[in-house]
Design a protein around this motif. Structure first.
Motif, PDB file in Angstrom:
ATOM      1  N   LEU A  85       0.857  -1.185   0.000  1.00 14.08           N
ATOM      2  CA  LEU A  85       0.000   0.000   0.000  1.00 14.08           C
ATOM      3  C   LEU A  85       0.897   1.239   0.000  1.00 14.08           C
ATOM      4  O   LEU A  85       1.292   1.729   1.057  1.00 14.08           O
ATOM      5  N   PRO A  86       1.267   1.767  -1.160  1.00  9.89           N
ATOM      6  CA  PRO A  86       2.193   2.905  -1.224  1.00  9.89           C
ATOM      7  C   PRO A  86       1.588   4.155  -0.582  1.00  9.89           C
ATOM      8  O   PRO A  86       0.477   4.560  -0.916  1.00  9.89           O
ATOM      9  N   LEU A  87       2.334   4.757   0.340  1.00 13.46           N
ATOM     10  CA  LEU A  87       1.912   6.003   0.983  1.00 13.46           C
ATOM     11  C   LEU A  87       2.651   7.148   0.300  1.00 13.46           C
ATOM     12  O   LEU A  87       3.813   7.428   0.616  1.00 13.46           O
ATOM     13  N   LEU A  88       1.975   7.814  -0.631  1.00 12.42           N
ATOM     14  CA  LEU A  88       2.626   8.854  -1.424  1.00 12.42           C
ATOM     15  C   LEU A  88       2.331  10.256  -0.922  1.00 12.42           C
ATOM     16  O   LEU A  88       3.201  11.116  -0.915  1.00 12.42           O
ATOM     17  N   ASN A  89       1.095  10.497  -0.513  1.00 14.51           N
ATOM     18  CA  ASN A  89       0.724  11.851  -0.090  1.00 14.51           C
ATOM     19  C   ASN A  89      -0.085  11.801   1.204  1.00 14.51           C
ATOM     20  O   ASN A  89      -0.347  10.736   1.754  1.00 14.51           O
ATOM     21  N   ILE A  90      -0.475  12.974   1.680  1.00 14.60           N
ATOM     22  CA  ILE A  90      -1.202  13.045   2.953  1.00 14.60           C
ATOM     23  C   ILE A  90      -2.550  12.342   2.859  1.00 14.60           C
ATOM     24  O   ILE A  90      -2.999  11.709   3.820  1.00 14.60           O
ATOM     25  N   GLU A  91      -3.195  12.420   1.702  1.00 14.84           N
ATOM     26  CA  GLU A  91      -4.486  11.757   1.535  1.00 14.84           C
ATOM     27  C   GLU A  91      -4.347  10.252   1.729  1.00 14.84           C
ATOM     28  O   GLU A  91      -5.214   9.614   2.336  1.00 14.84           O
ATOM     29  N   ASP A  92      -3.247   9.677   1.230  1.00 16.81           N
ATOM     30  CA  ASP A  92      -2.996   8.243   1.419  1.00 16.81           C
ATOM     31  C   ASP A  92      -2.926   7.892   2.901  1.00 16.81           C
ATOM     32  O   ASP A  92      -3.534   6.920   3.354  1.00 16.81           O
ATOM     33  N   LEU A  93      -2.154   8.680   3.638  1.00 18.09           N
ATOM     34  CA  LEU A  93      -1.971   8.380   5.063  1.00 18.09           C
ATOM     35  C   LEU A  93      -3.263   8.590   5.841  1.00 18.09           C
ATOM     36  O   LEU A  93      -3.580   7.818   6.751  1.00 18.09           O
ATOM     37  N   LYS A  94      -4.023   9.616   5.490  1.00 14.61           N
ATOM     38  CA  LYS A  94      -5.308   9.845   6.164  1.00 14.61           C
ATOM     39  C   LYS A  94      -6.252   8.664   5.944  1.00 14.61           C
ATOM     40  O   LYS A  94      -6.873   8.165   6.892  1.00 14.61           O
ATOM     41  N   GLU A  95      -6.361   8.200   4.699  1.00 12.43           N
ATOM     42  CA  GLU A  95      -7.231   7.058   4.400  1.00 12.43           C
ATOM     43  C   GLU A  95      -6.759   5.803   5.128  1.00 12.43           C
ATOM     44  O   GLU A  95      -7.564   5.011   5.620  1.00 12.43           O
ATOM     45  N   PHE A  96      -5.434   5.653   5.217  1.00  9.63           N
ATOM     46  CA  PHE A  96      -4.869   4.479   5.877  1.00  9.63           C
ATOM     47  C   PHE A  96      -5.167   4.500   7.370  1.00  9.63           C
ATOM     48  O   PHE A  96      -5.501   3.474   7.975  1.00  9.63           O
ATOM     49  N   LEU A  97      -5.053   5.685   7.985  1.00  9.51           N
ATOM     50  CA  LEU A  97      -5.362   5.803   9.412  1.00  9.51           C
ATOM     51  C   LEU A  97      -6.834   5.479   9.679  1.00  9.51           C
ATOM     52  O   LEU A  97      -7.159   4.781  10.650  1.00  9.51           O
ATOM     53  N   LYS A  98      -7.724   5.970   8.815  1.00 12.07           N
ATOM     54  CA  LYS A  98      -9.156   5.671   8.969  1.00 12.07           C
ATOM     55  C   LYS A  98      -9.413   4.173   8.785  1.00 12.07           C
ATOM     56  O   LYS A  98     -10.193   3.566   9.530  1.00 12.07           O
ATOM     57  N   TYR A  99      -8.763   3.590   7.793  1.00 11.64           N
ATOM     58  CA  TYR A  99      -8.925   2.157   7.514  1.00 11.64           C
ATOM     59  C   TYR A  99      -8.477   1.314   8.711  1.00 11.64           C
ATOM     60  O   TYR A  99      -9.099   0.303   9.042  1.00 11.64           O
ATOM     61  N   SER A 100      -7.398   1.771   9.391  1.00 14.81           N
ATOM     62  CA  SER A 100      -6.822   0.971  10.473  1.00 14.81           C
ATOM     63  C   SER A 100      -7.725   0.873  11.701  1.00 14.81           C
ATOM     64  O   SER A 100      -7.552  -0.018  12.530  1.00 14.81           O
ATOM     65  N   ILE A 101      -8.684   1.798  11.840  1.00 13.21           N
ATOM     66  CA  ILE A 101      -9.594   1.727  12.999  1.00 13.21           C
ATOM     67  C   ILE A 101     -11.011   1.351  12.586  1.00 13.21           C
ATOM     68  O   ILE A 101     -11.918   1.333  13.425  1.00 13.21           O
ATOM     69  N   ASN A 102     -11.178   1.040  11.299  1.00 15.67           N
ATOM     70  CA  ASN A 102     -12.500   0.617  10.819  1.00 15.67           C
ATOM     71  C   ASN A 102     -12.394  -0.729  10.111  1.00 15.67           C
ATOM     72  O   ASN A 102     -12.216  -1.753  10.752  1.00 15.67           O
ATOM     73  N   GLU A 103     -12.455  -0.718   8.788  1.00 12.44           N
ATOM     74  CA  GLU A 103     -12.490  -1.978   8.025  1.00 12.44           C
ATOM     75  C   GLU A 103     -11.255  -2.860   8.230  1.00 12.44           C
ATOM     76  O   GLU A 103     -11.336  -4.084   8.205  1.00 12.44           O
TER      77      GLU A 103
END
Length: 516
Positions: free
Chosen positions: A168-186
């Motif tokens: 899961l390449p983390l390229l920009n802030i949007e990537d990291l934000k989505e990843f943080l949300k994903y980690s506490i949900n789905e």
């Protein structure tokens, strides 16, 4: 007699075997000493330095002429242009009576010329866009940037590991934000299986700090294509070192982004460049104007990292120079690493100012020719106190110096000249394109969509099964009821039923000992 002794001492102290650059001419008793030049050896420029002084005393012009002399020696440099007044390096300067006086006093010819300049930008103004990906920053540097505590930093490190393991390449802030949300949900259960339980509260804190960074302009800095620091190191066909001017006029109110950006660049340089040992001249020199911004509001961890990099990076042939109003703007541990000092005038308006200046004067070599604390307050425009390290690493004598005038324009470029500079750029097209690679945000959204679709399918299947079960139950009940109804209408069945009931009753009464 005093002048003869002074002249001899300065000539011996600033007489170097290797290549050097001339910064100005020596002054004694308020007057220039004819043809007594103050130069610094190229060999020790990677030992870092400081240009300081009050507003309007000539710091920026000293920076400009220093960068020019390095370029003429084939040394490329990177200049932080916070105030927007260094673009004139690209165009030849002009002469006037002050320029003529200075050059005559120092014993120099004036040959105005422009220099190879690359205009660069961090947050989107005109020039080559400089960017880096979140993955390249890594969890350690990003934690320092966000000022995370130990627990939060550990969680961020785990999430980076998970992103690497799951492509899961983390390229920009949007990537990291989505990843943080994903980690506490789905993705919560998947991450828990592999790495253990992660605190939702800590992840939410990281997310909030990331949003604050985004509001400072971090969303424009993180992304692709990421900048290759090797593109700083370039000499043109005339063997002049390229001057990379980083236009950061919109960074003064973003100190944390500025300091971390600088640390990222220096860390990348340290990781990328090979060891060079003791070379005759530096490979690259960094000039950080308004350096107090780099240290303002920086966390302790960030300051420690900056100090470590400054100690180590000189072995890669990189020199770092801070430009600021007062040396006290620089942390003492960093100040102790600086070999060259160019001190312009400071003003003593208060008792506190006088006390600071007295303490500052103790950082210079003792001189029989100057009362240092008084001289610092009396320096004229374009004058400074200079001391550097000689080729053996020993401090040179302190000298009151009349700085030479820059050879390039002491003013900014106009809009058409900026356009010409960008049009002639060798790397503009390489970096000023937006690359929309498939990254974590897109991949996670797809994962979430698939999970949601599967959940909907599961819900529909469960509903259908429930409905089918209820139907079967109703049908079964109806069948049972219709069976008994039908059987009850049959006379023979009713008779058999009565007989069975009577015999069962008898048997039961017999067991209980009741007489029939």
């Amino acid at each position: 007699m005093l002048q003869d002794k002074f002249t001899k001492e300065i000539k011996e102290g600033y007489n170097f075997e290797g290549s050097s650059v001339v910064l100005g001419g020596a002054i004694l008793n308020g007057s220039p000493v004819k043809d007594l030049q103050v130069n610094i050896p190229l060999k020790t420029i990677n030992r870092h330095g400081l240009i300081s002084g009050a507003t309007g005393t000539g710091k920026t012009k000293s920076l400009q002429l220093f960068v020019e002399q390095l370029s003429l020696s084939g040394v490329p440099s990177v200049v932080m242009d916070i105030k927007g007044d260094l673009s004139g390096l690209a165009q030849p300067g002009s002469t006037n009576k002050h320029v003529v006086f200075r050059n005559d006093a120092i014993g120099l010819d004036f040959n105005p010329q422009g220099f190879p300049v690359e205009l660069m930008t961090l947050l989107g103004s005109e020039g080559v866009k400089m960017r880096a990906t979140i993955s390249e920053f890594g969890p350690v540097l990003l934690s320092k940037m966000l000022d995370l505590n130990e627990t939060q930093s550990g969680i961020l490190a785990v999430l980076f590991k998970y992103s690497d393991d799951n492509l899961l390449p983390l390229l920009n802030i949007e990537d990291l934000k989505e990843f943080l949300k994903y980690s506490i949900n789905e993705g919560k259960e998947n991450i828990k299986k592999e790495y253990g339980q992660l605190s939702s509260n800590s992840i939410n804190t990281i997310l909030r700090k990331l949003i604050a960074l985004e509001q400072q302009g971090g969303d424009k800095f993180f992304g692709e294509p990421s900048f290759d620091v090797n593109d700083f190191i370039y000499t043109d066909k005339d063997q002049k070192g390229r001057i990379s001017v980083l236009r950061l006029m919109d960074m003064q109110d973003k100190p944390k982004l500025f300091s971390t950006f600088m640390l990222c660049l220096l860390t990348e340089l340290y990781a990328t460049l090979p060891e060079v040992g003791d070379s005759n001249k530096p490979k690259l020199v960094f000039f950080i104007d308004e350096a107090h911004l780099m240290f303002k509001n920086a966390s302790g961890a960030l300051l420690d990292q900056i100090e470590v990099i400054i100690k180590l990076i000189r072995s890669k042939g990189v020199g770092i120079y801070f430009i600021t109003q007062n040396p006290s703007d620089i942390p003492e541990d960093v100040l102790g690493q600086l070999g060259l000092k160019i001190q312009h005038a400071l003003r003593a308006f208060t008792a506190k100012d006088r006390k600071q200046i007295k303490q500052l004067s103790e950082n210079f070599p003792v001189s029989p020719y100057y009362n240092i604390s008084e001289t610092i307050t009396e320096l004229g425009l374009g004058e400074s106190l200079i001391t550097c390290l000689d080729e053996d690493g020993k401090p040179t004598p302190l000298v009151h110096t009349l700085m030479r005038p820059p050879l390039s324009r002491m003013d900014i470029l106009d809009s058409s000249e900026i356009k010409d500079c960008i049009d002639n750029s060798l790397i503009y097209n390489k970096y000023n394109q937006d690359i929309d690679s498939e990254s974590a945000a897109e991949l996670l959204k797809e994962k979430i969509k698939l999970a949601q679709n599967q959940s909907k399918k599961d819900d529909r299947l469960a509903a259908e099964m429930k409905k089918a079960g209820q139907k079967r139950k109703v049908n079964s009940t109806k069948k049972e009821e219709s069976f008994f109804d039908e059987m009850s209408k049959n006379t023979m069945v009713r008779q058999v039923g009565r007989t069975i009931f009577r015999e069962l009753t008898r048997g039961l009464l017999g067991v209980l000992g009741v007489k029939k």
